[in-house]
Design an enzyme around this catalytic site. Sequence first.
Site, PDB file in Angstrom:
ATOM      1  N   PRO A 274      30.882  53.047  33.467  1.00 57.22           N
ATOM      2  CA  PRO A 274      30.172  51.994  34.193  1.00 57.22           C
ATOM      3  C   PRO A 274      30.714  50.611  33.846  1.00 57.22           C
ATOM      4  O   PRO A 274      31.027  50.324  32.688  1.00 57.22           O
ATOM      5  CB  PRO A 274      28.728  52.136  33.691  1.00 57.22           C
ATOM      6  CG  PRO A 274      28.866  52.690  32.306  1.00 57.22           C
ATOM      7  CD  PRO A 274      30.085  53.579  32.329  1.00 57.22           C
ATOM      8  N   CYS A 343      40.975  24.471  49.398  1.00 55.88           N
ATOM      9  CA  CYS A 343      41.396  24.283  50.785  1.00 55.88           C
ATOM     10  C   CYS A 343      41.566  25.613  51.511  1.00 55.88           C
ATOM     11  O   CYS A 343      42.690  26.030  51.831  1.00 55.88           O
ATOM     12  CB  CYS A 343      42.687  23.473  50.814  1.00 55.88           C
ATOM     13  SG  CYS A 343      42.483  21.929  49.926  1.00 55.88           S
TER      14      CYS A 343
HETATM   15  C1  LIG Z   1      36.498  49.813  38.455  1.00 52.10           C
HETATM   16  C2  LIG Z   1      36.419  51.136  37.824  1.00 52.10           C
HETATM   17  C3  LIG Z   1      35.255  51.530  37.162  1.00 52.10           C
HETATM   18  C4  LIG Z   1      34.003  50.697  37.102  1.00 52.10           C
HETATM   19  O1  LIG Z   1      33.392  50.581  38.339  1.00 52.10           O
HETATM   20  P1  LIG Z   1      31.942  49.882  38.441  1.00 52.10           P
HETATM   21  O2  LIG Z   1      31.624  49.930  39.877  1.00 52.10           O
HETATM   22  O3  LIG Z   1      32.102  48.498  37.927  1.00 52.10           O
HETATM   23  O4  LIG Z   1      31.008  50.690  37.610  1.00 52.10           O
HETATM   24  C5  LIG Z   1      35.260  52.757  36.538  1.00 52.10           C
HETATM   25  N1  LIG Z   1      36.349  53.571  36.539  1.00 52.10           N
HETATM   26  C6  LIG Z   1      37.485  53.217  37.176  1.00 52.10           C
HETATM   27  C7  LIG Z   1      38.644  54.127  37.163  1.00 52.10           C
HETATM   28  C8  LIG Z   1      37.568  52.001  37.842  1.00 52.10           C
HETATM   29  O5  LIG Z   1      38.686  51.655  38.481  1.00 52.10           O
END
Ligand SMILES: *Cc1c(COP(=O)(O)O)cnc(C)c1O
Length: 421
Positions: A274, A343
Amino acid sequence: MTPLSRRNGHLHFEEVALTALAERHGTPLYVYSAGAIEARYRAFAAAFRSHPHRVCYAVKANSNLAVLQLLAQLGAGFDIVSGGELERVLLAGGDPAGIVFSGVGKTVAEMERALEVGVACFNVESKAELLRLEAVAKRLGVVAPVSLRVNPDVDAATHPYISTGLKENKFGVSISDAAALYRYAADAQALAVTGVDCHIGSQLTTLEPFVDALDRVLALVEALNRDGIELAHIDLGGGLGVRYQDETPPGIDAYATAILERLGHRREALMFEPGRWLVGEAGVFLTRVEYVKENEGRHFLVVDGAMNDLLRPALYGSFHGIEPVFDRPGTPAVEVDVVGPVCESSDFLGKNRMLAAAAGDLLAVTTAGAYGFGMASNYNSRNRAAEVLVRGEQDFLVRRRETTADQLAFEQLLPPLPVSD
Ligand SMILES: *Cc1c(COP(=O)(O)O)cnc(C)c1O
């Protein structure tokens, strides 16, 4: 659970008045709540306490060292997508054995460094990457722990730019190709199969896509088991949504219940990545009104924060709440667009908002803790904002405001050159 409250008309973050922070540190300014991040981390871990699990914070959501340090102290693992993020996590005190390395484009140098420090596993996203990782590990005389990021082809029903689990996306290996790659990895001496990973998108506000993805991943795990390949963990990625406007994302307990129910009696440890859910609502972006402007009956608040500071509205058309930091009783609210000095016509923080504000007033852009500062740039040669972490009544400057000298330090003028005519 939001760290925001209004007391005597003045917006506070935890116990600190936002006006005091703006005076002390200037604007534009990012402000994060240690208490809110900690509460979210603990709630996530508690929801899965009945099953072995690890919460690996997705560093790209907010990679400030102090935020990483706070999460490391709470026992979080980390999901990284670059060598730069790896060094940040190590500097912040993160345990390498709690790091998973994601991303479609890992370089040889990044693999070498991650093997050297001993990350928990590589979330491998293609056959070419698997072969490269094997070659690098062989050359270093080590065994690389591998989890394949599979693409379960489910629709996350989120913005197309942040949906990653459909087969037209660049992410992961298709679930139908995965079994052959696992067989290859299981037979390779320099590779050790540890798990499976999927991350289907970001800002998901329903449980169905998560459950659908897990179903498909479990079908793969069962097929692998029949083939004699056992996994130690199942990584379900990140993606749980937060509230920007009127979304009603599932709570963490509903999310955990749905996943644990579907997992049944399987014993693999669960891993999660997360990002937004842990830090999104724990941040605000503070900006000051420079000018009040009217054009053909349309009202604008021109503020000192811009798309280079907070890109999400320009990039995805995202909504962020915008609240006056102190009430102006007696001043009628009018419909305004809140725009920055950059801009570009896409340089806005919010459109069609009812606000009563005058030049010099402060505005708080809410739910700005994730994908805010991390996406900031120097576009228009603007110095990037400072970042402050609040804890109770205390505030800590965790990144000082950039100066123009900082920006210019990387550039060089040409030597004298013959002028052609
Ligand atoms: C961006 C990403 C996350 C986190 O996603 P959230 O929506 O911020 O929880 C987890 N794993 C991978 C591989 C990602 O690219």
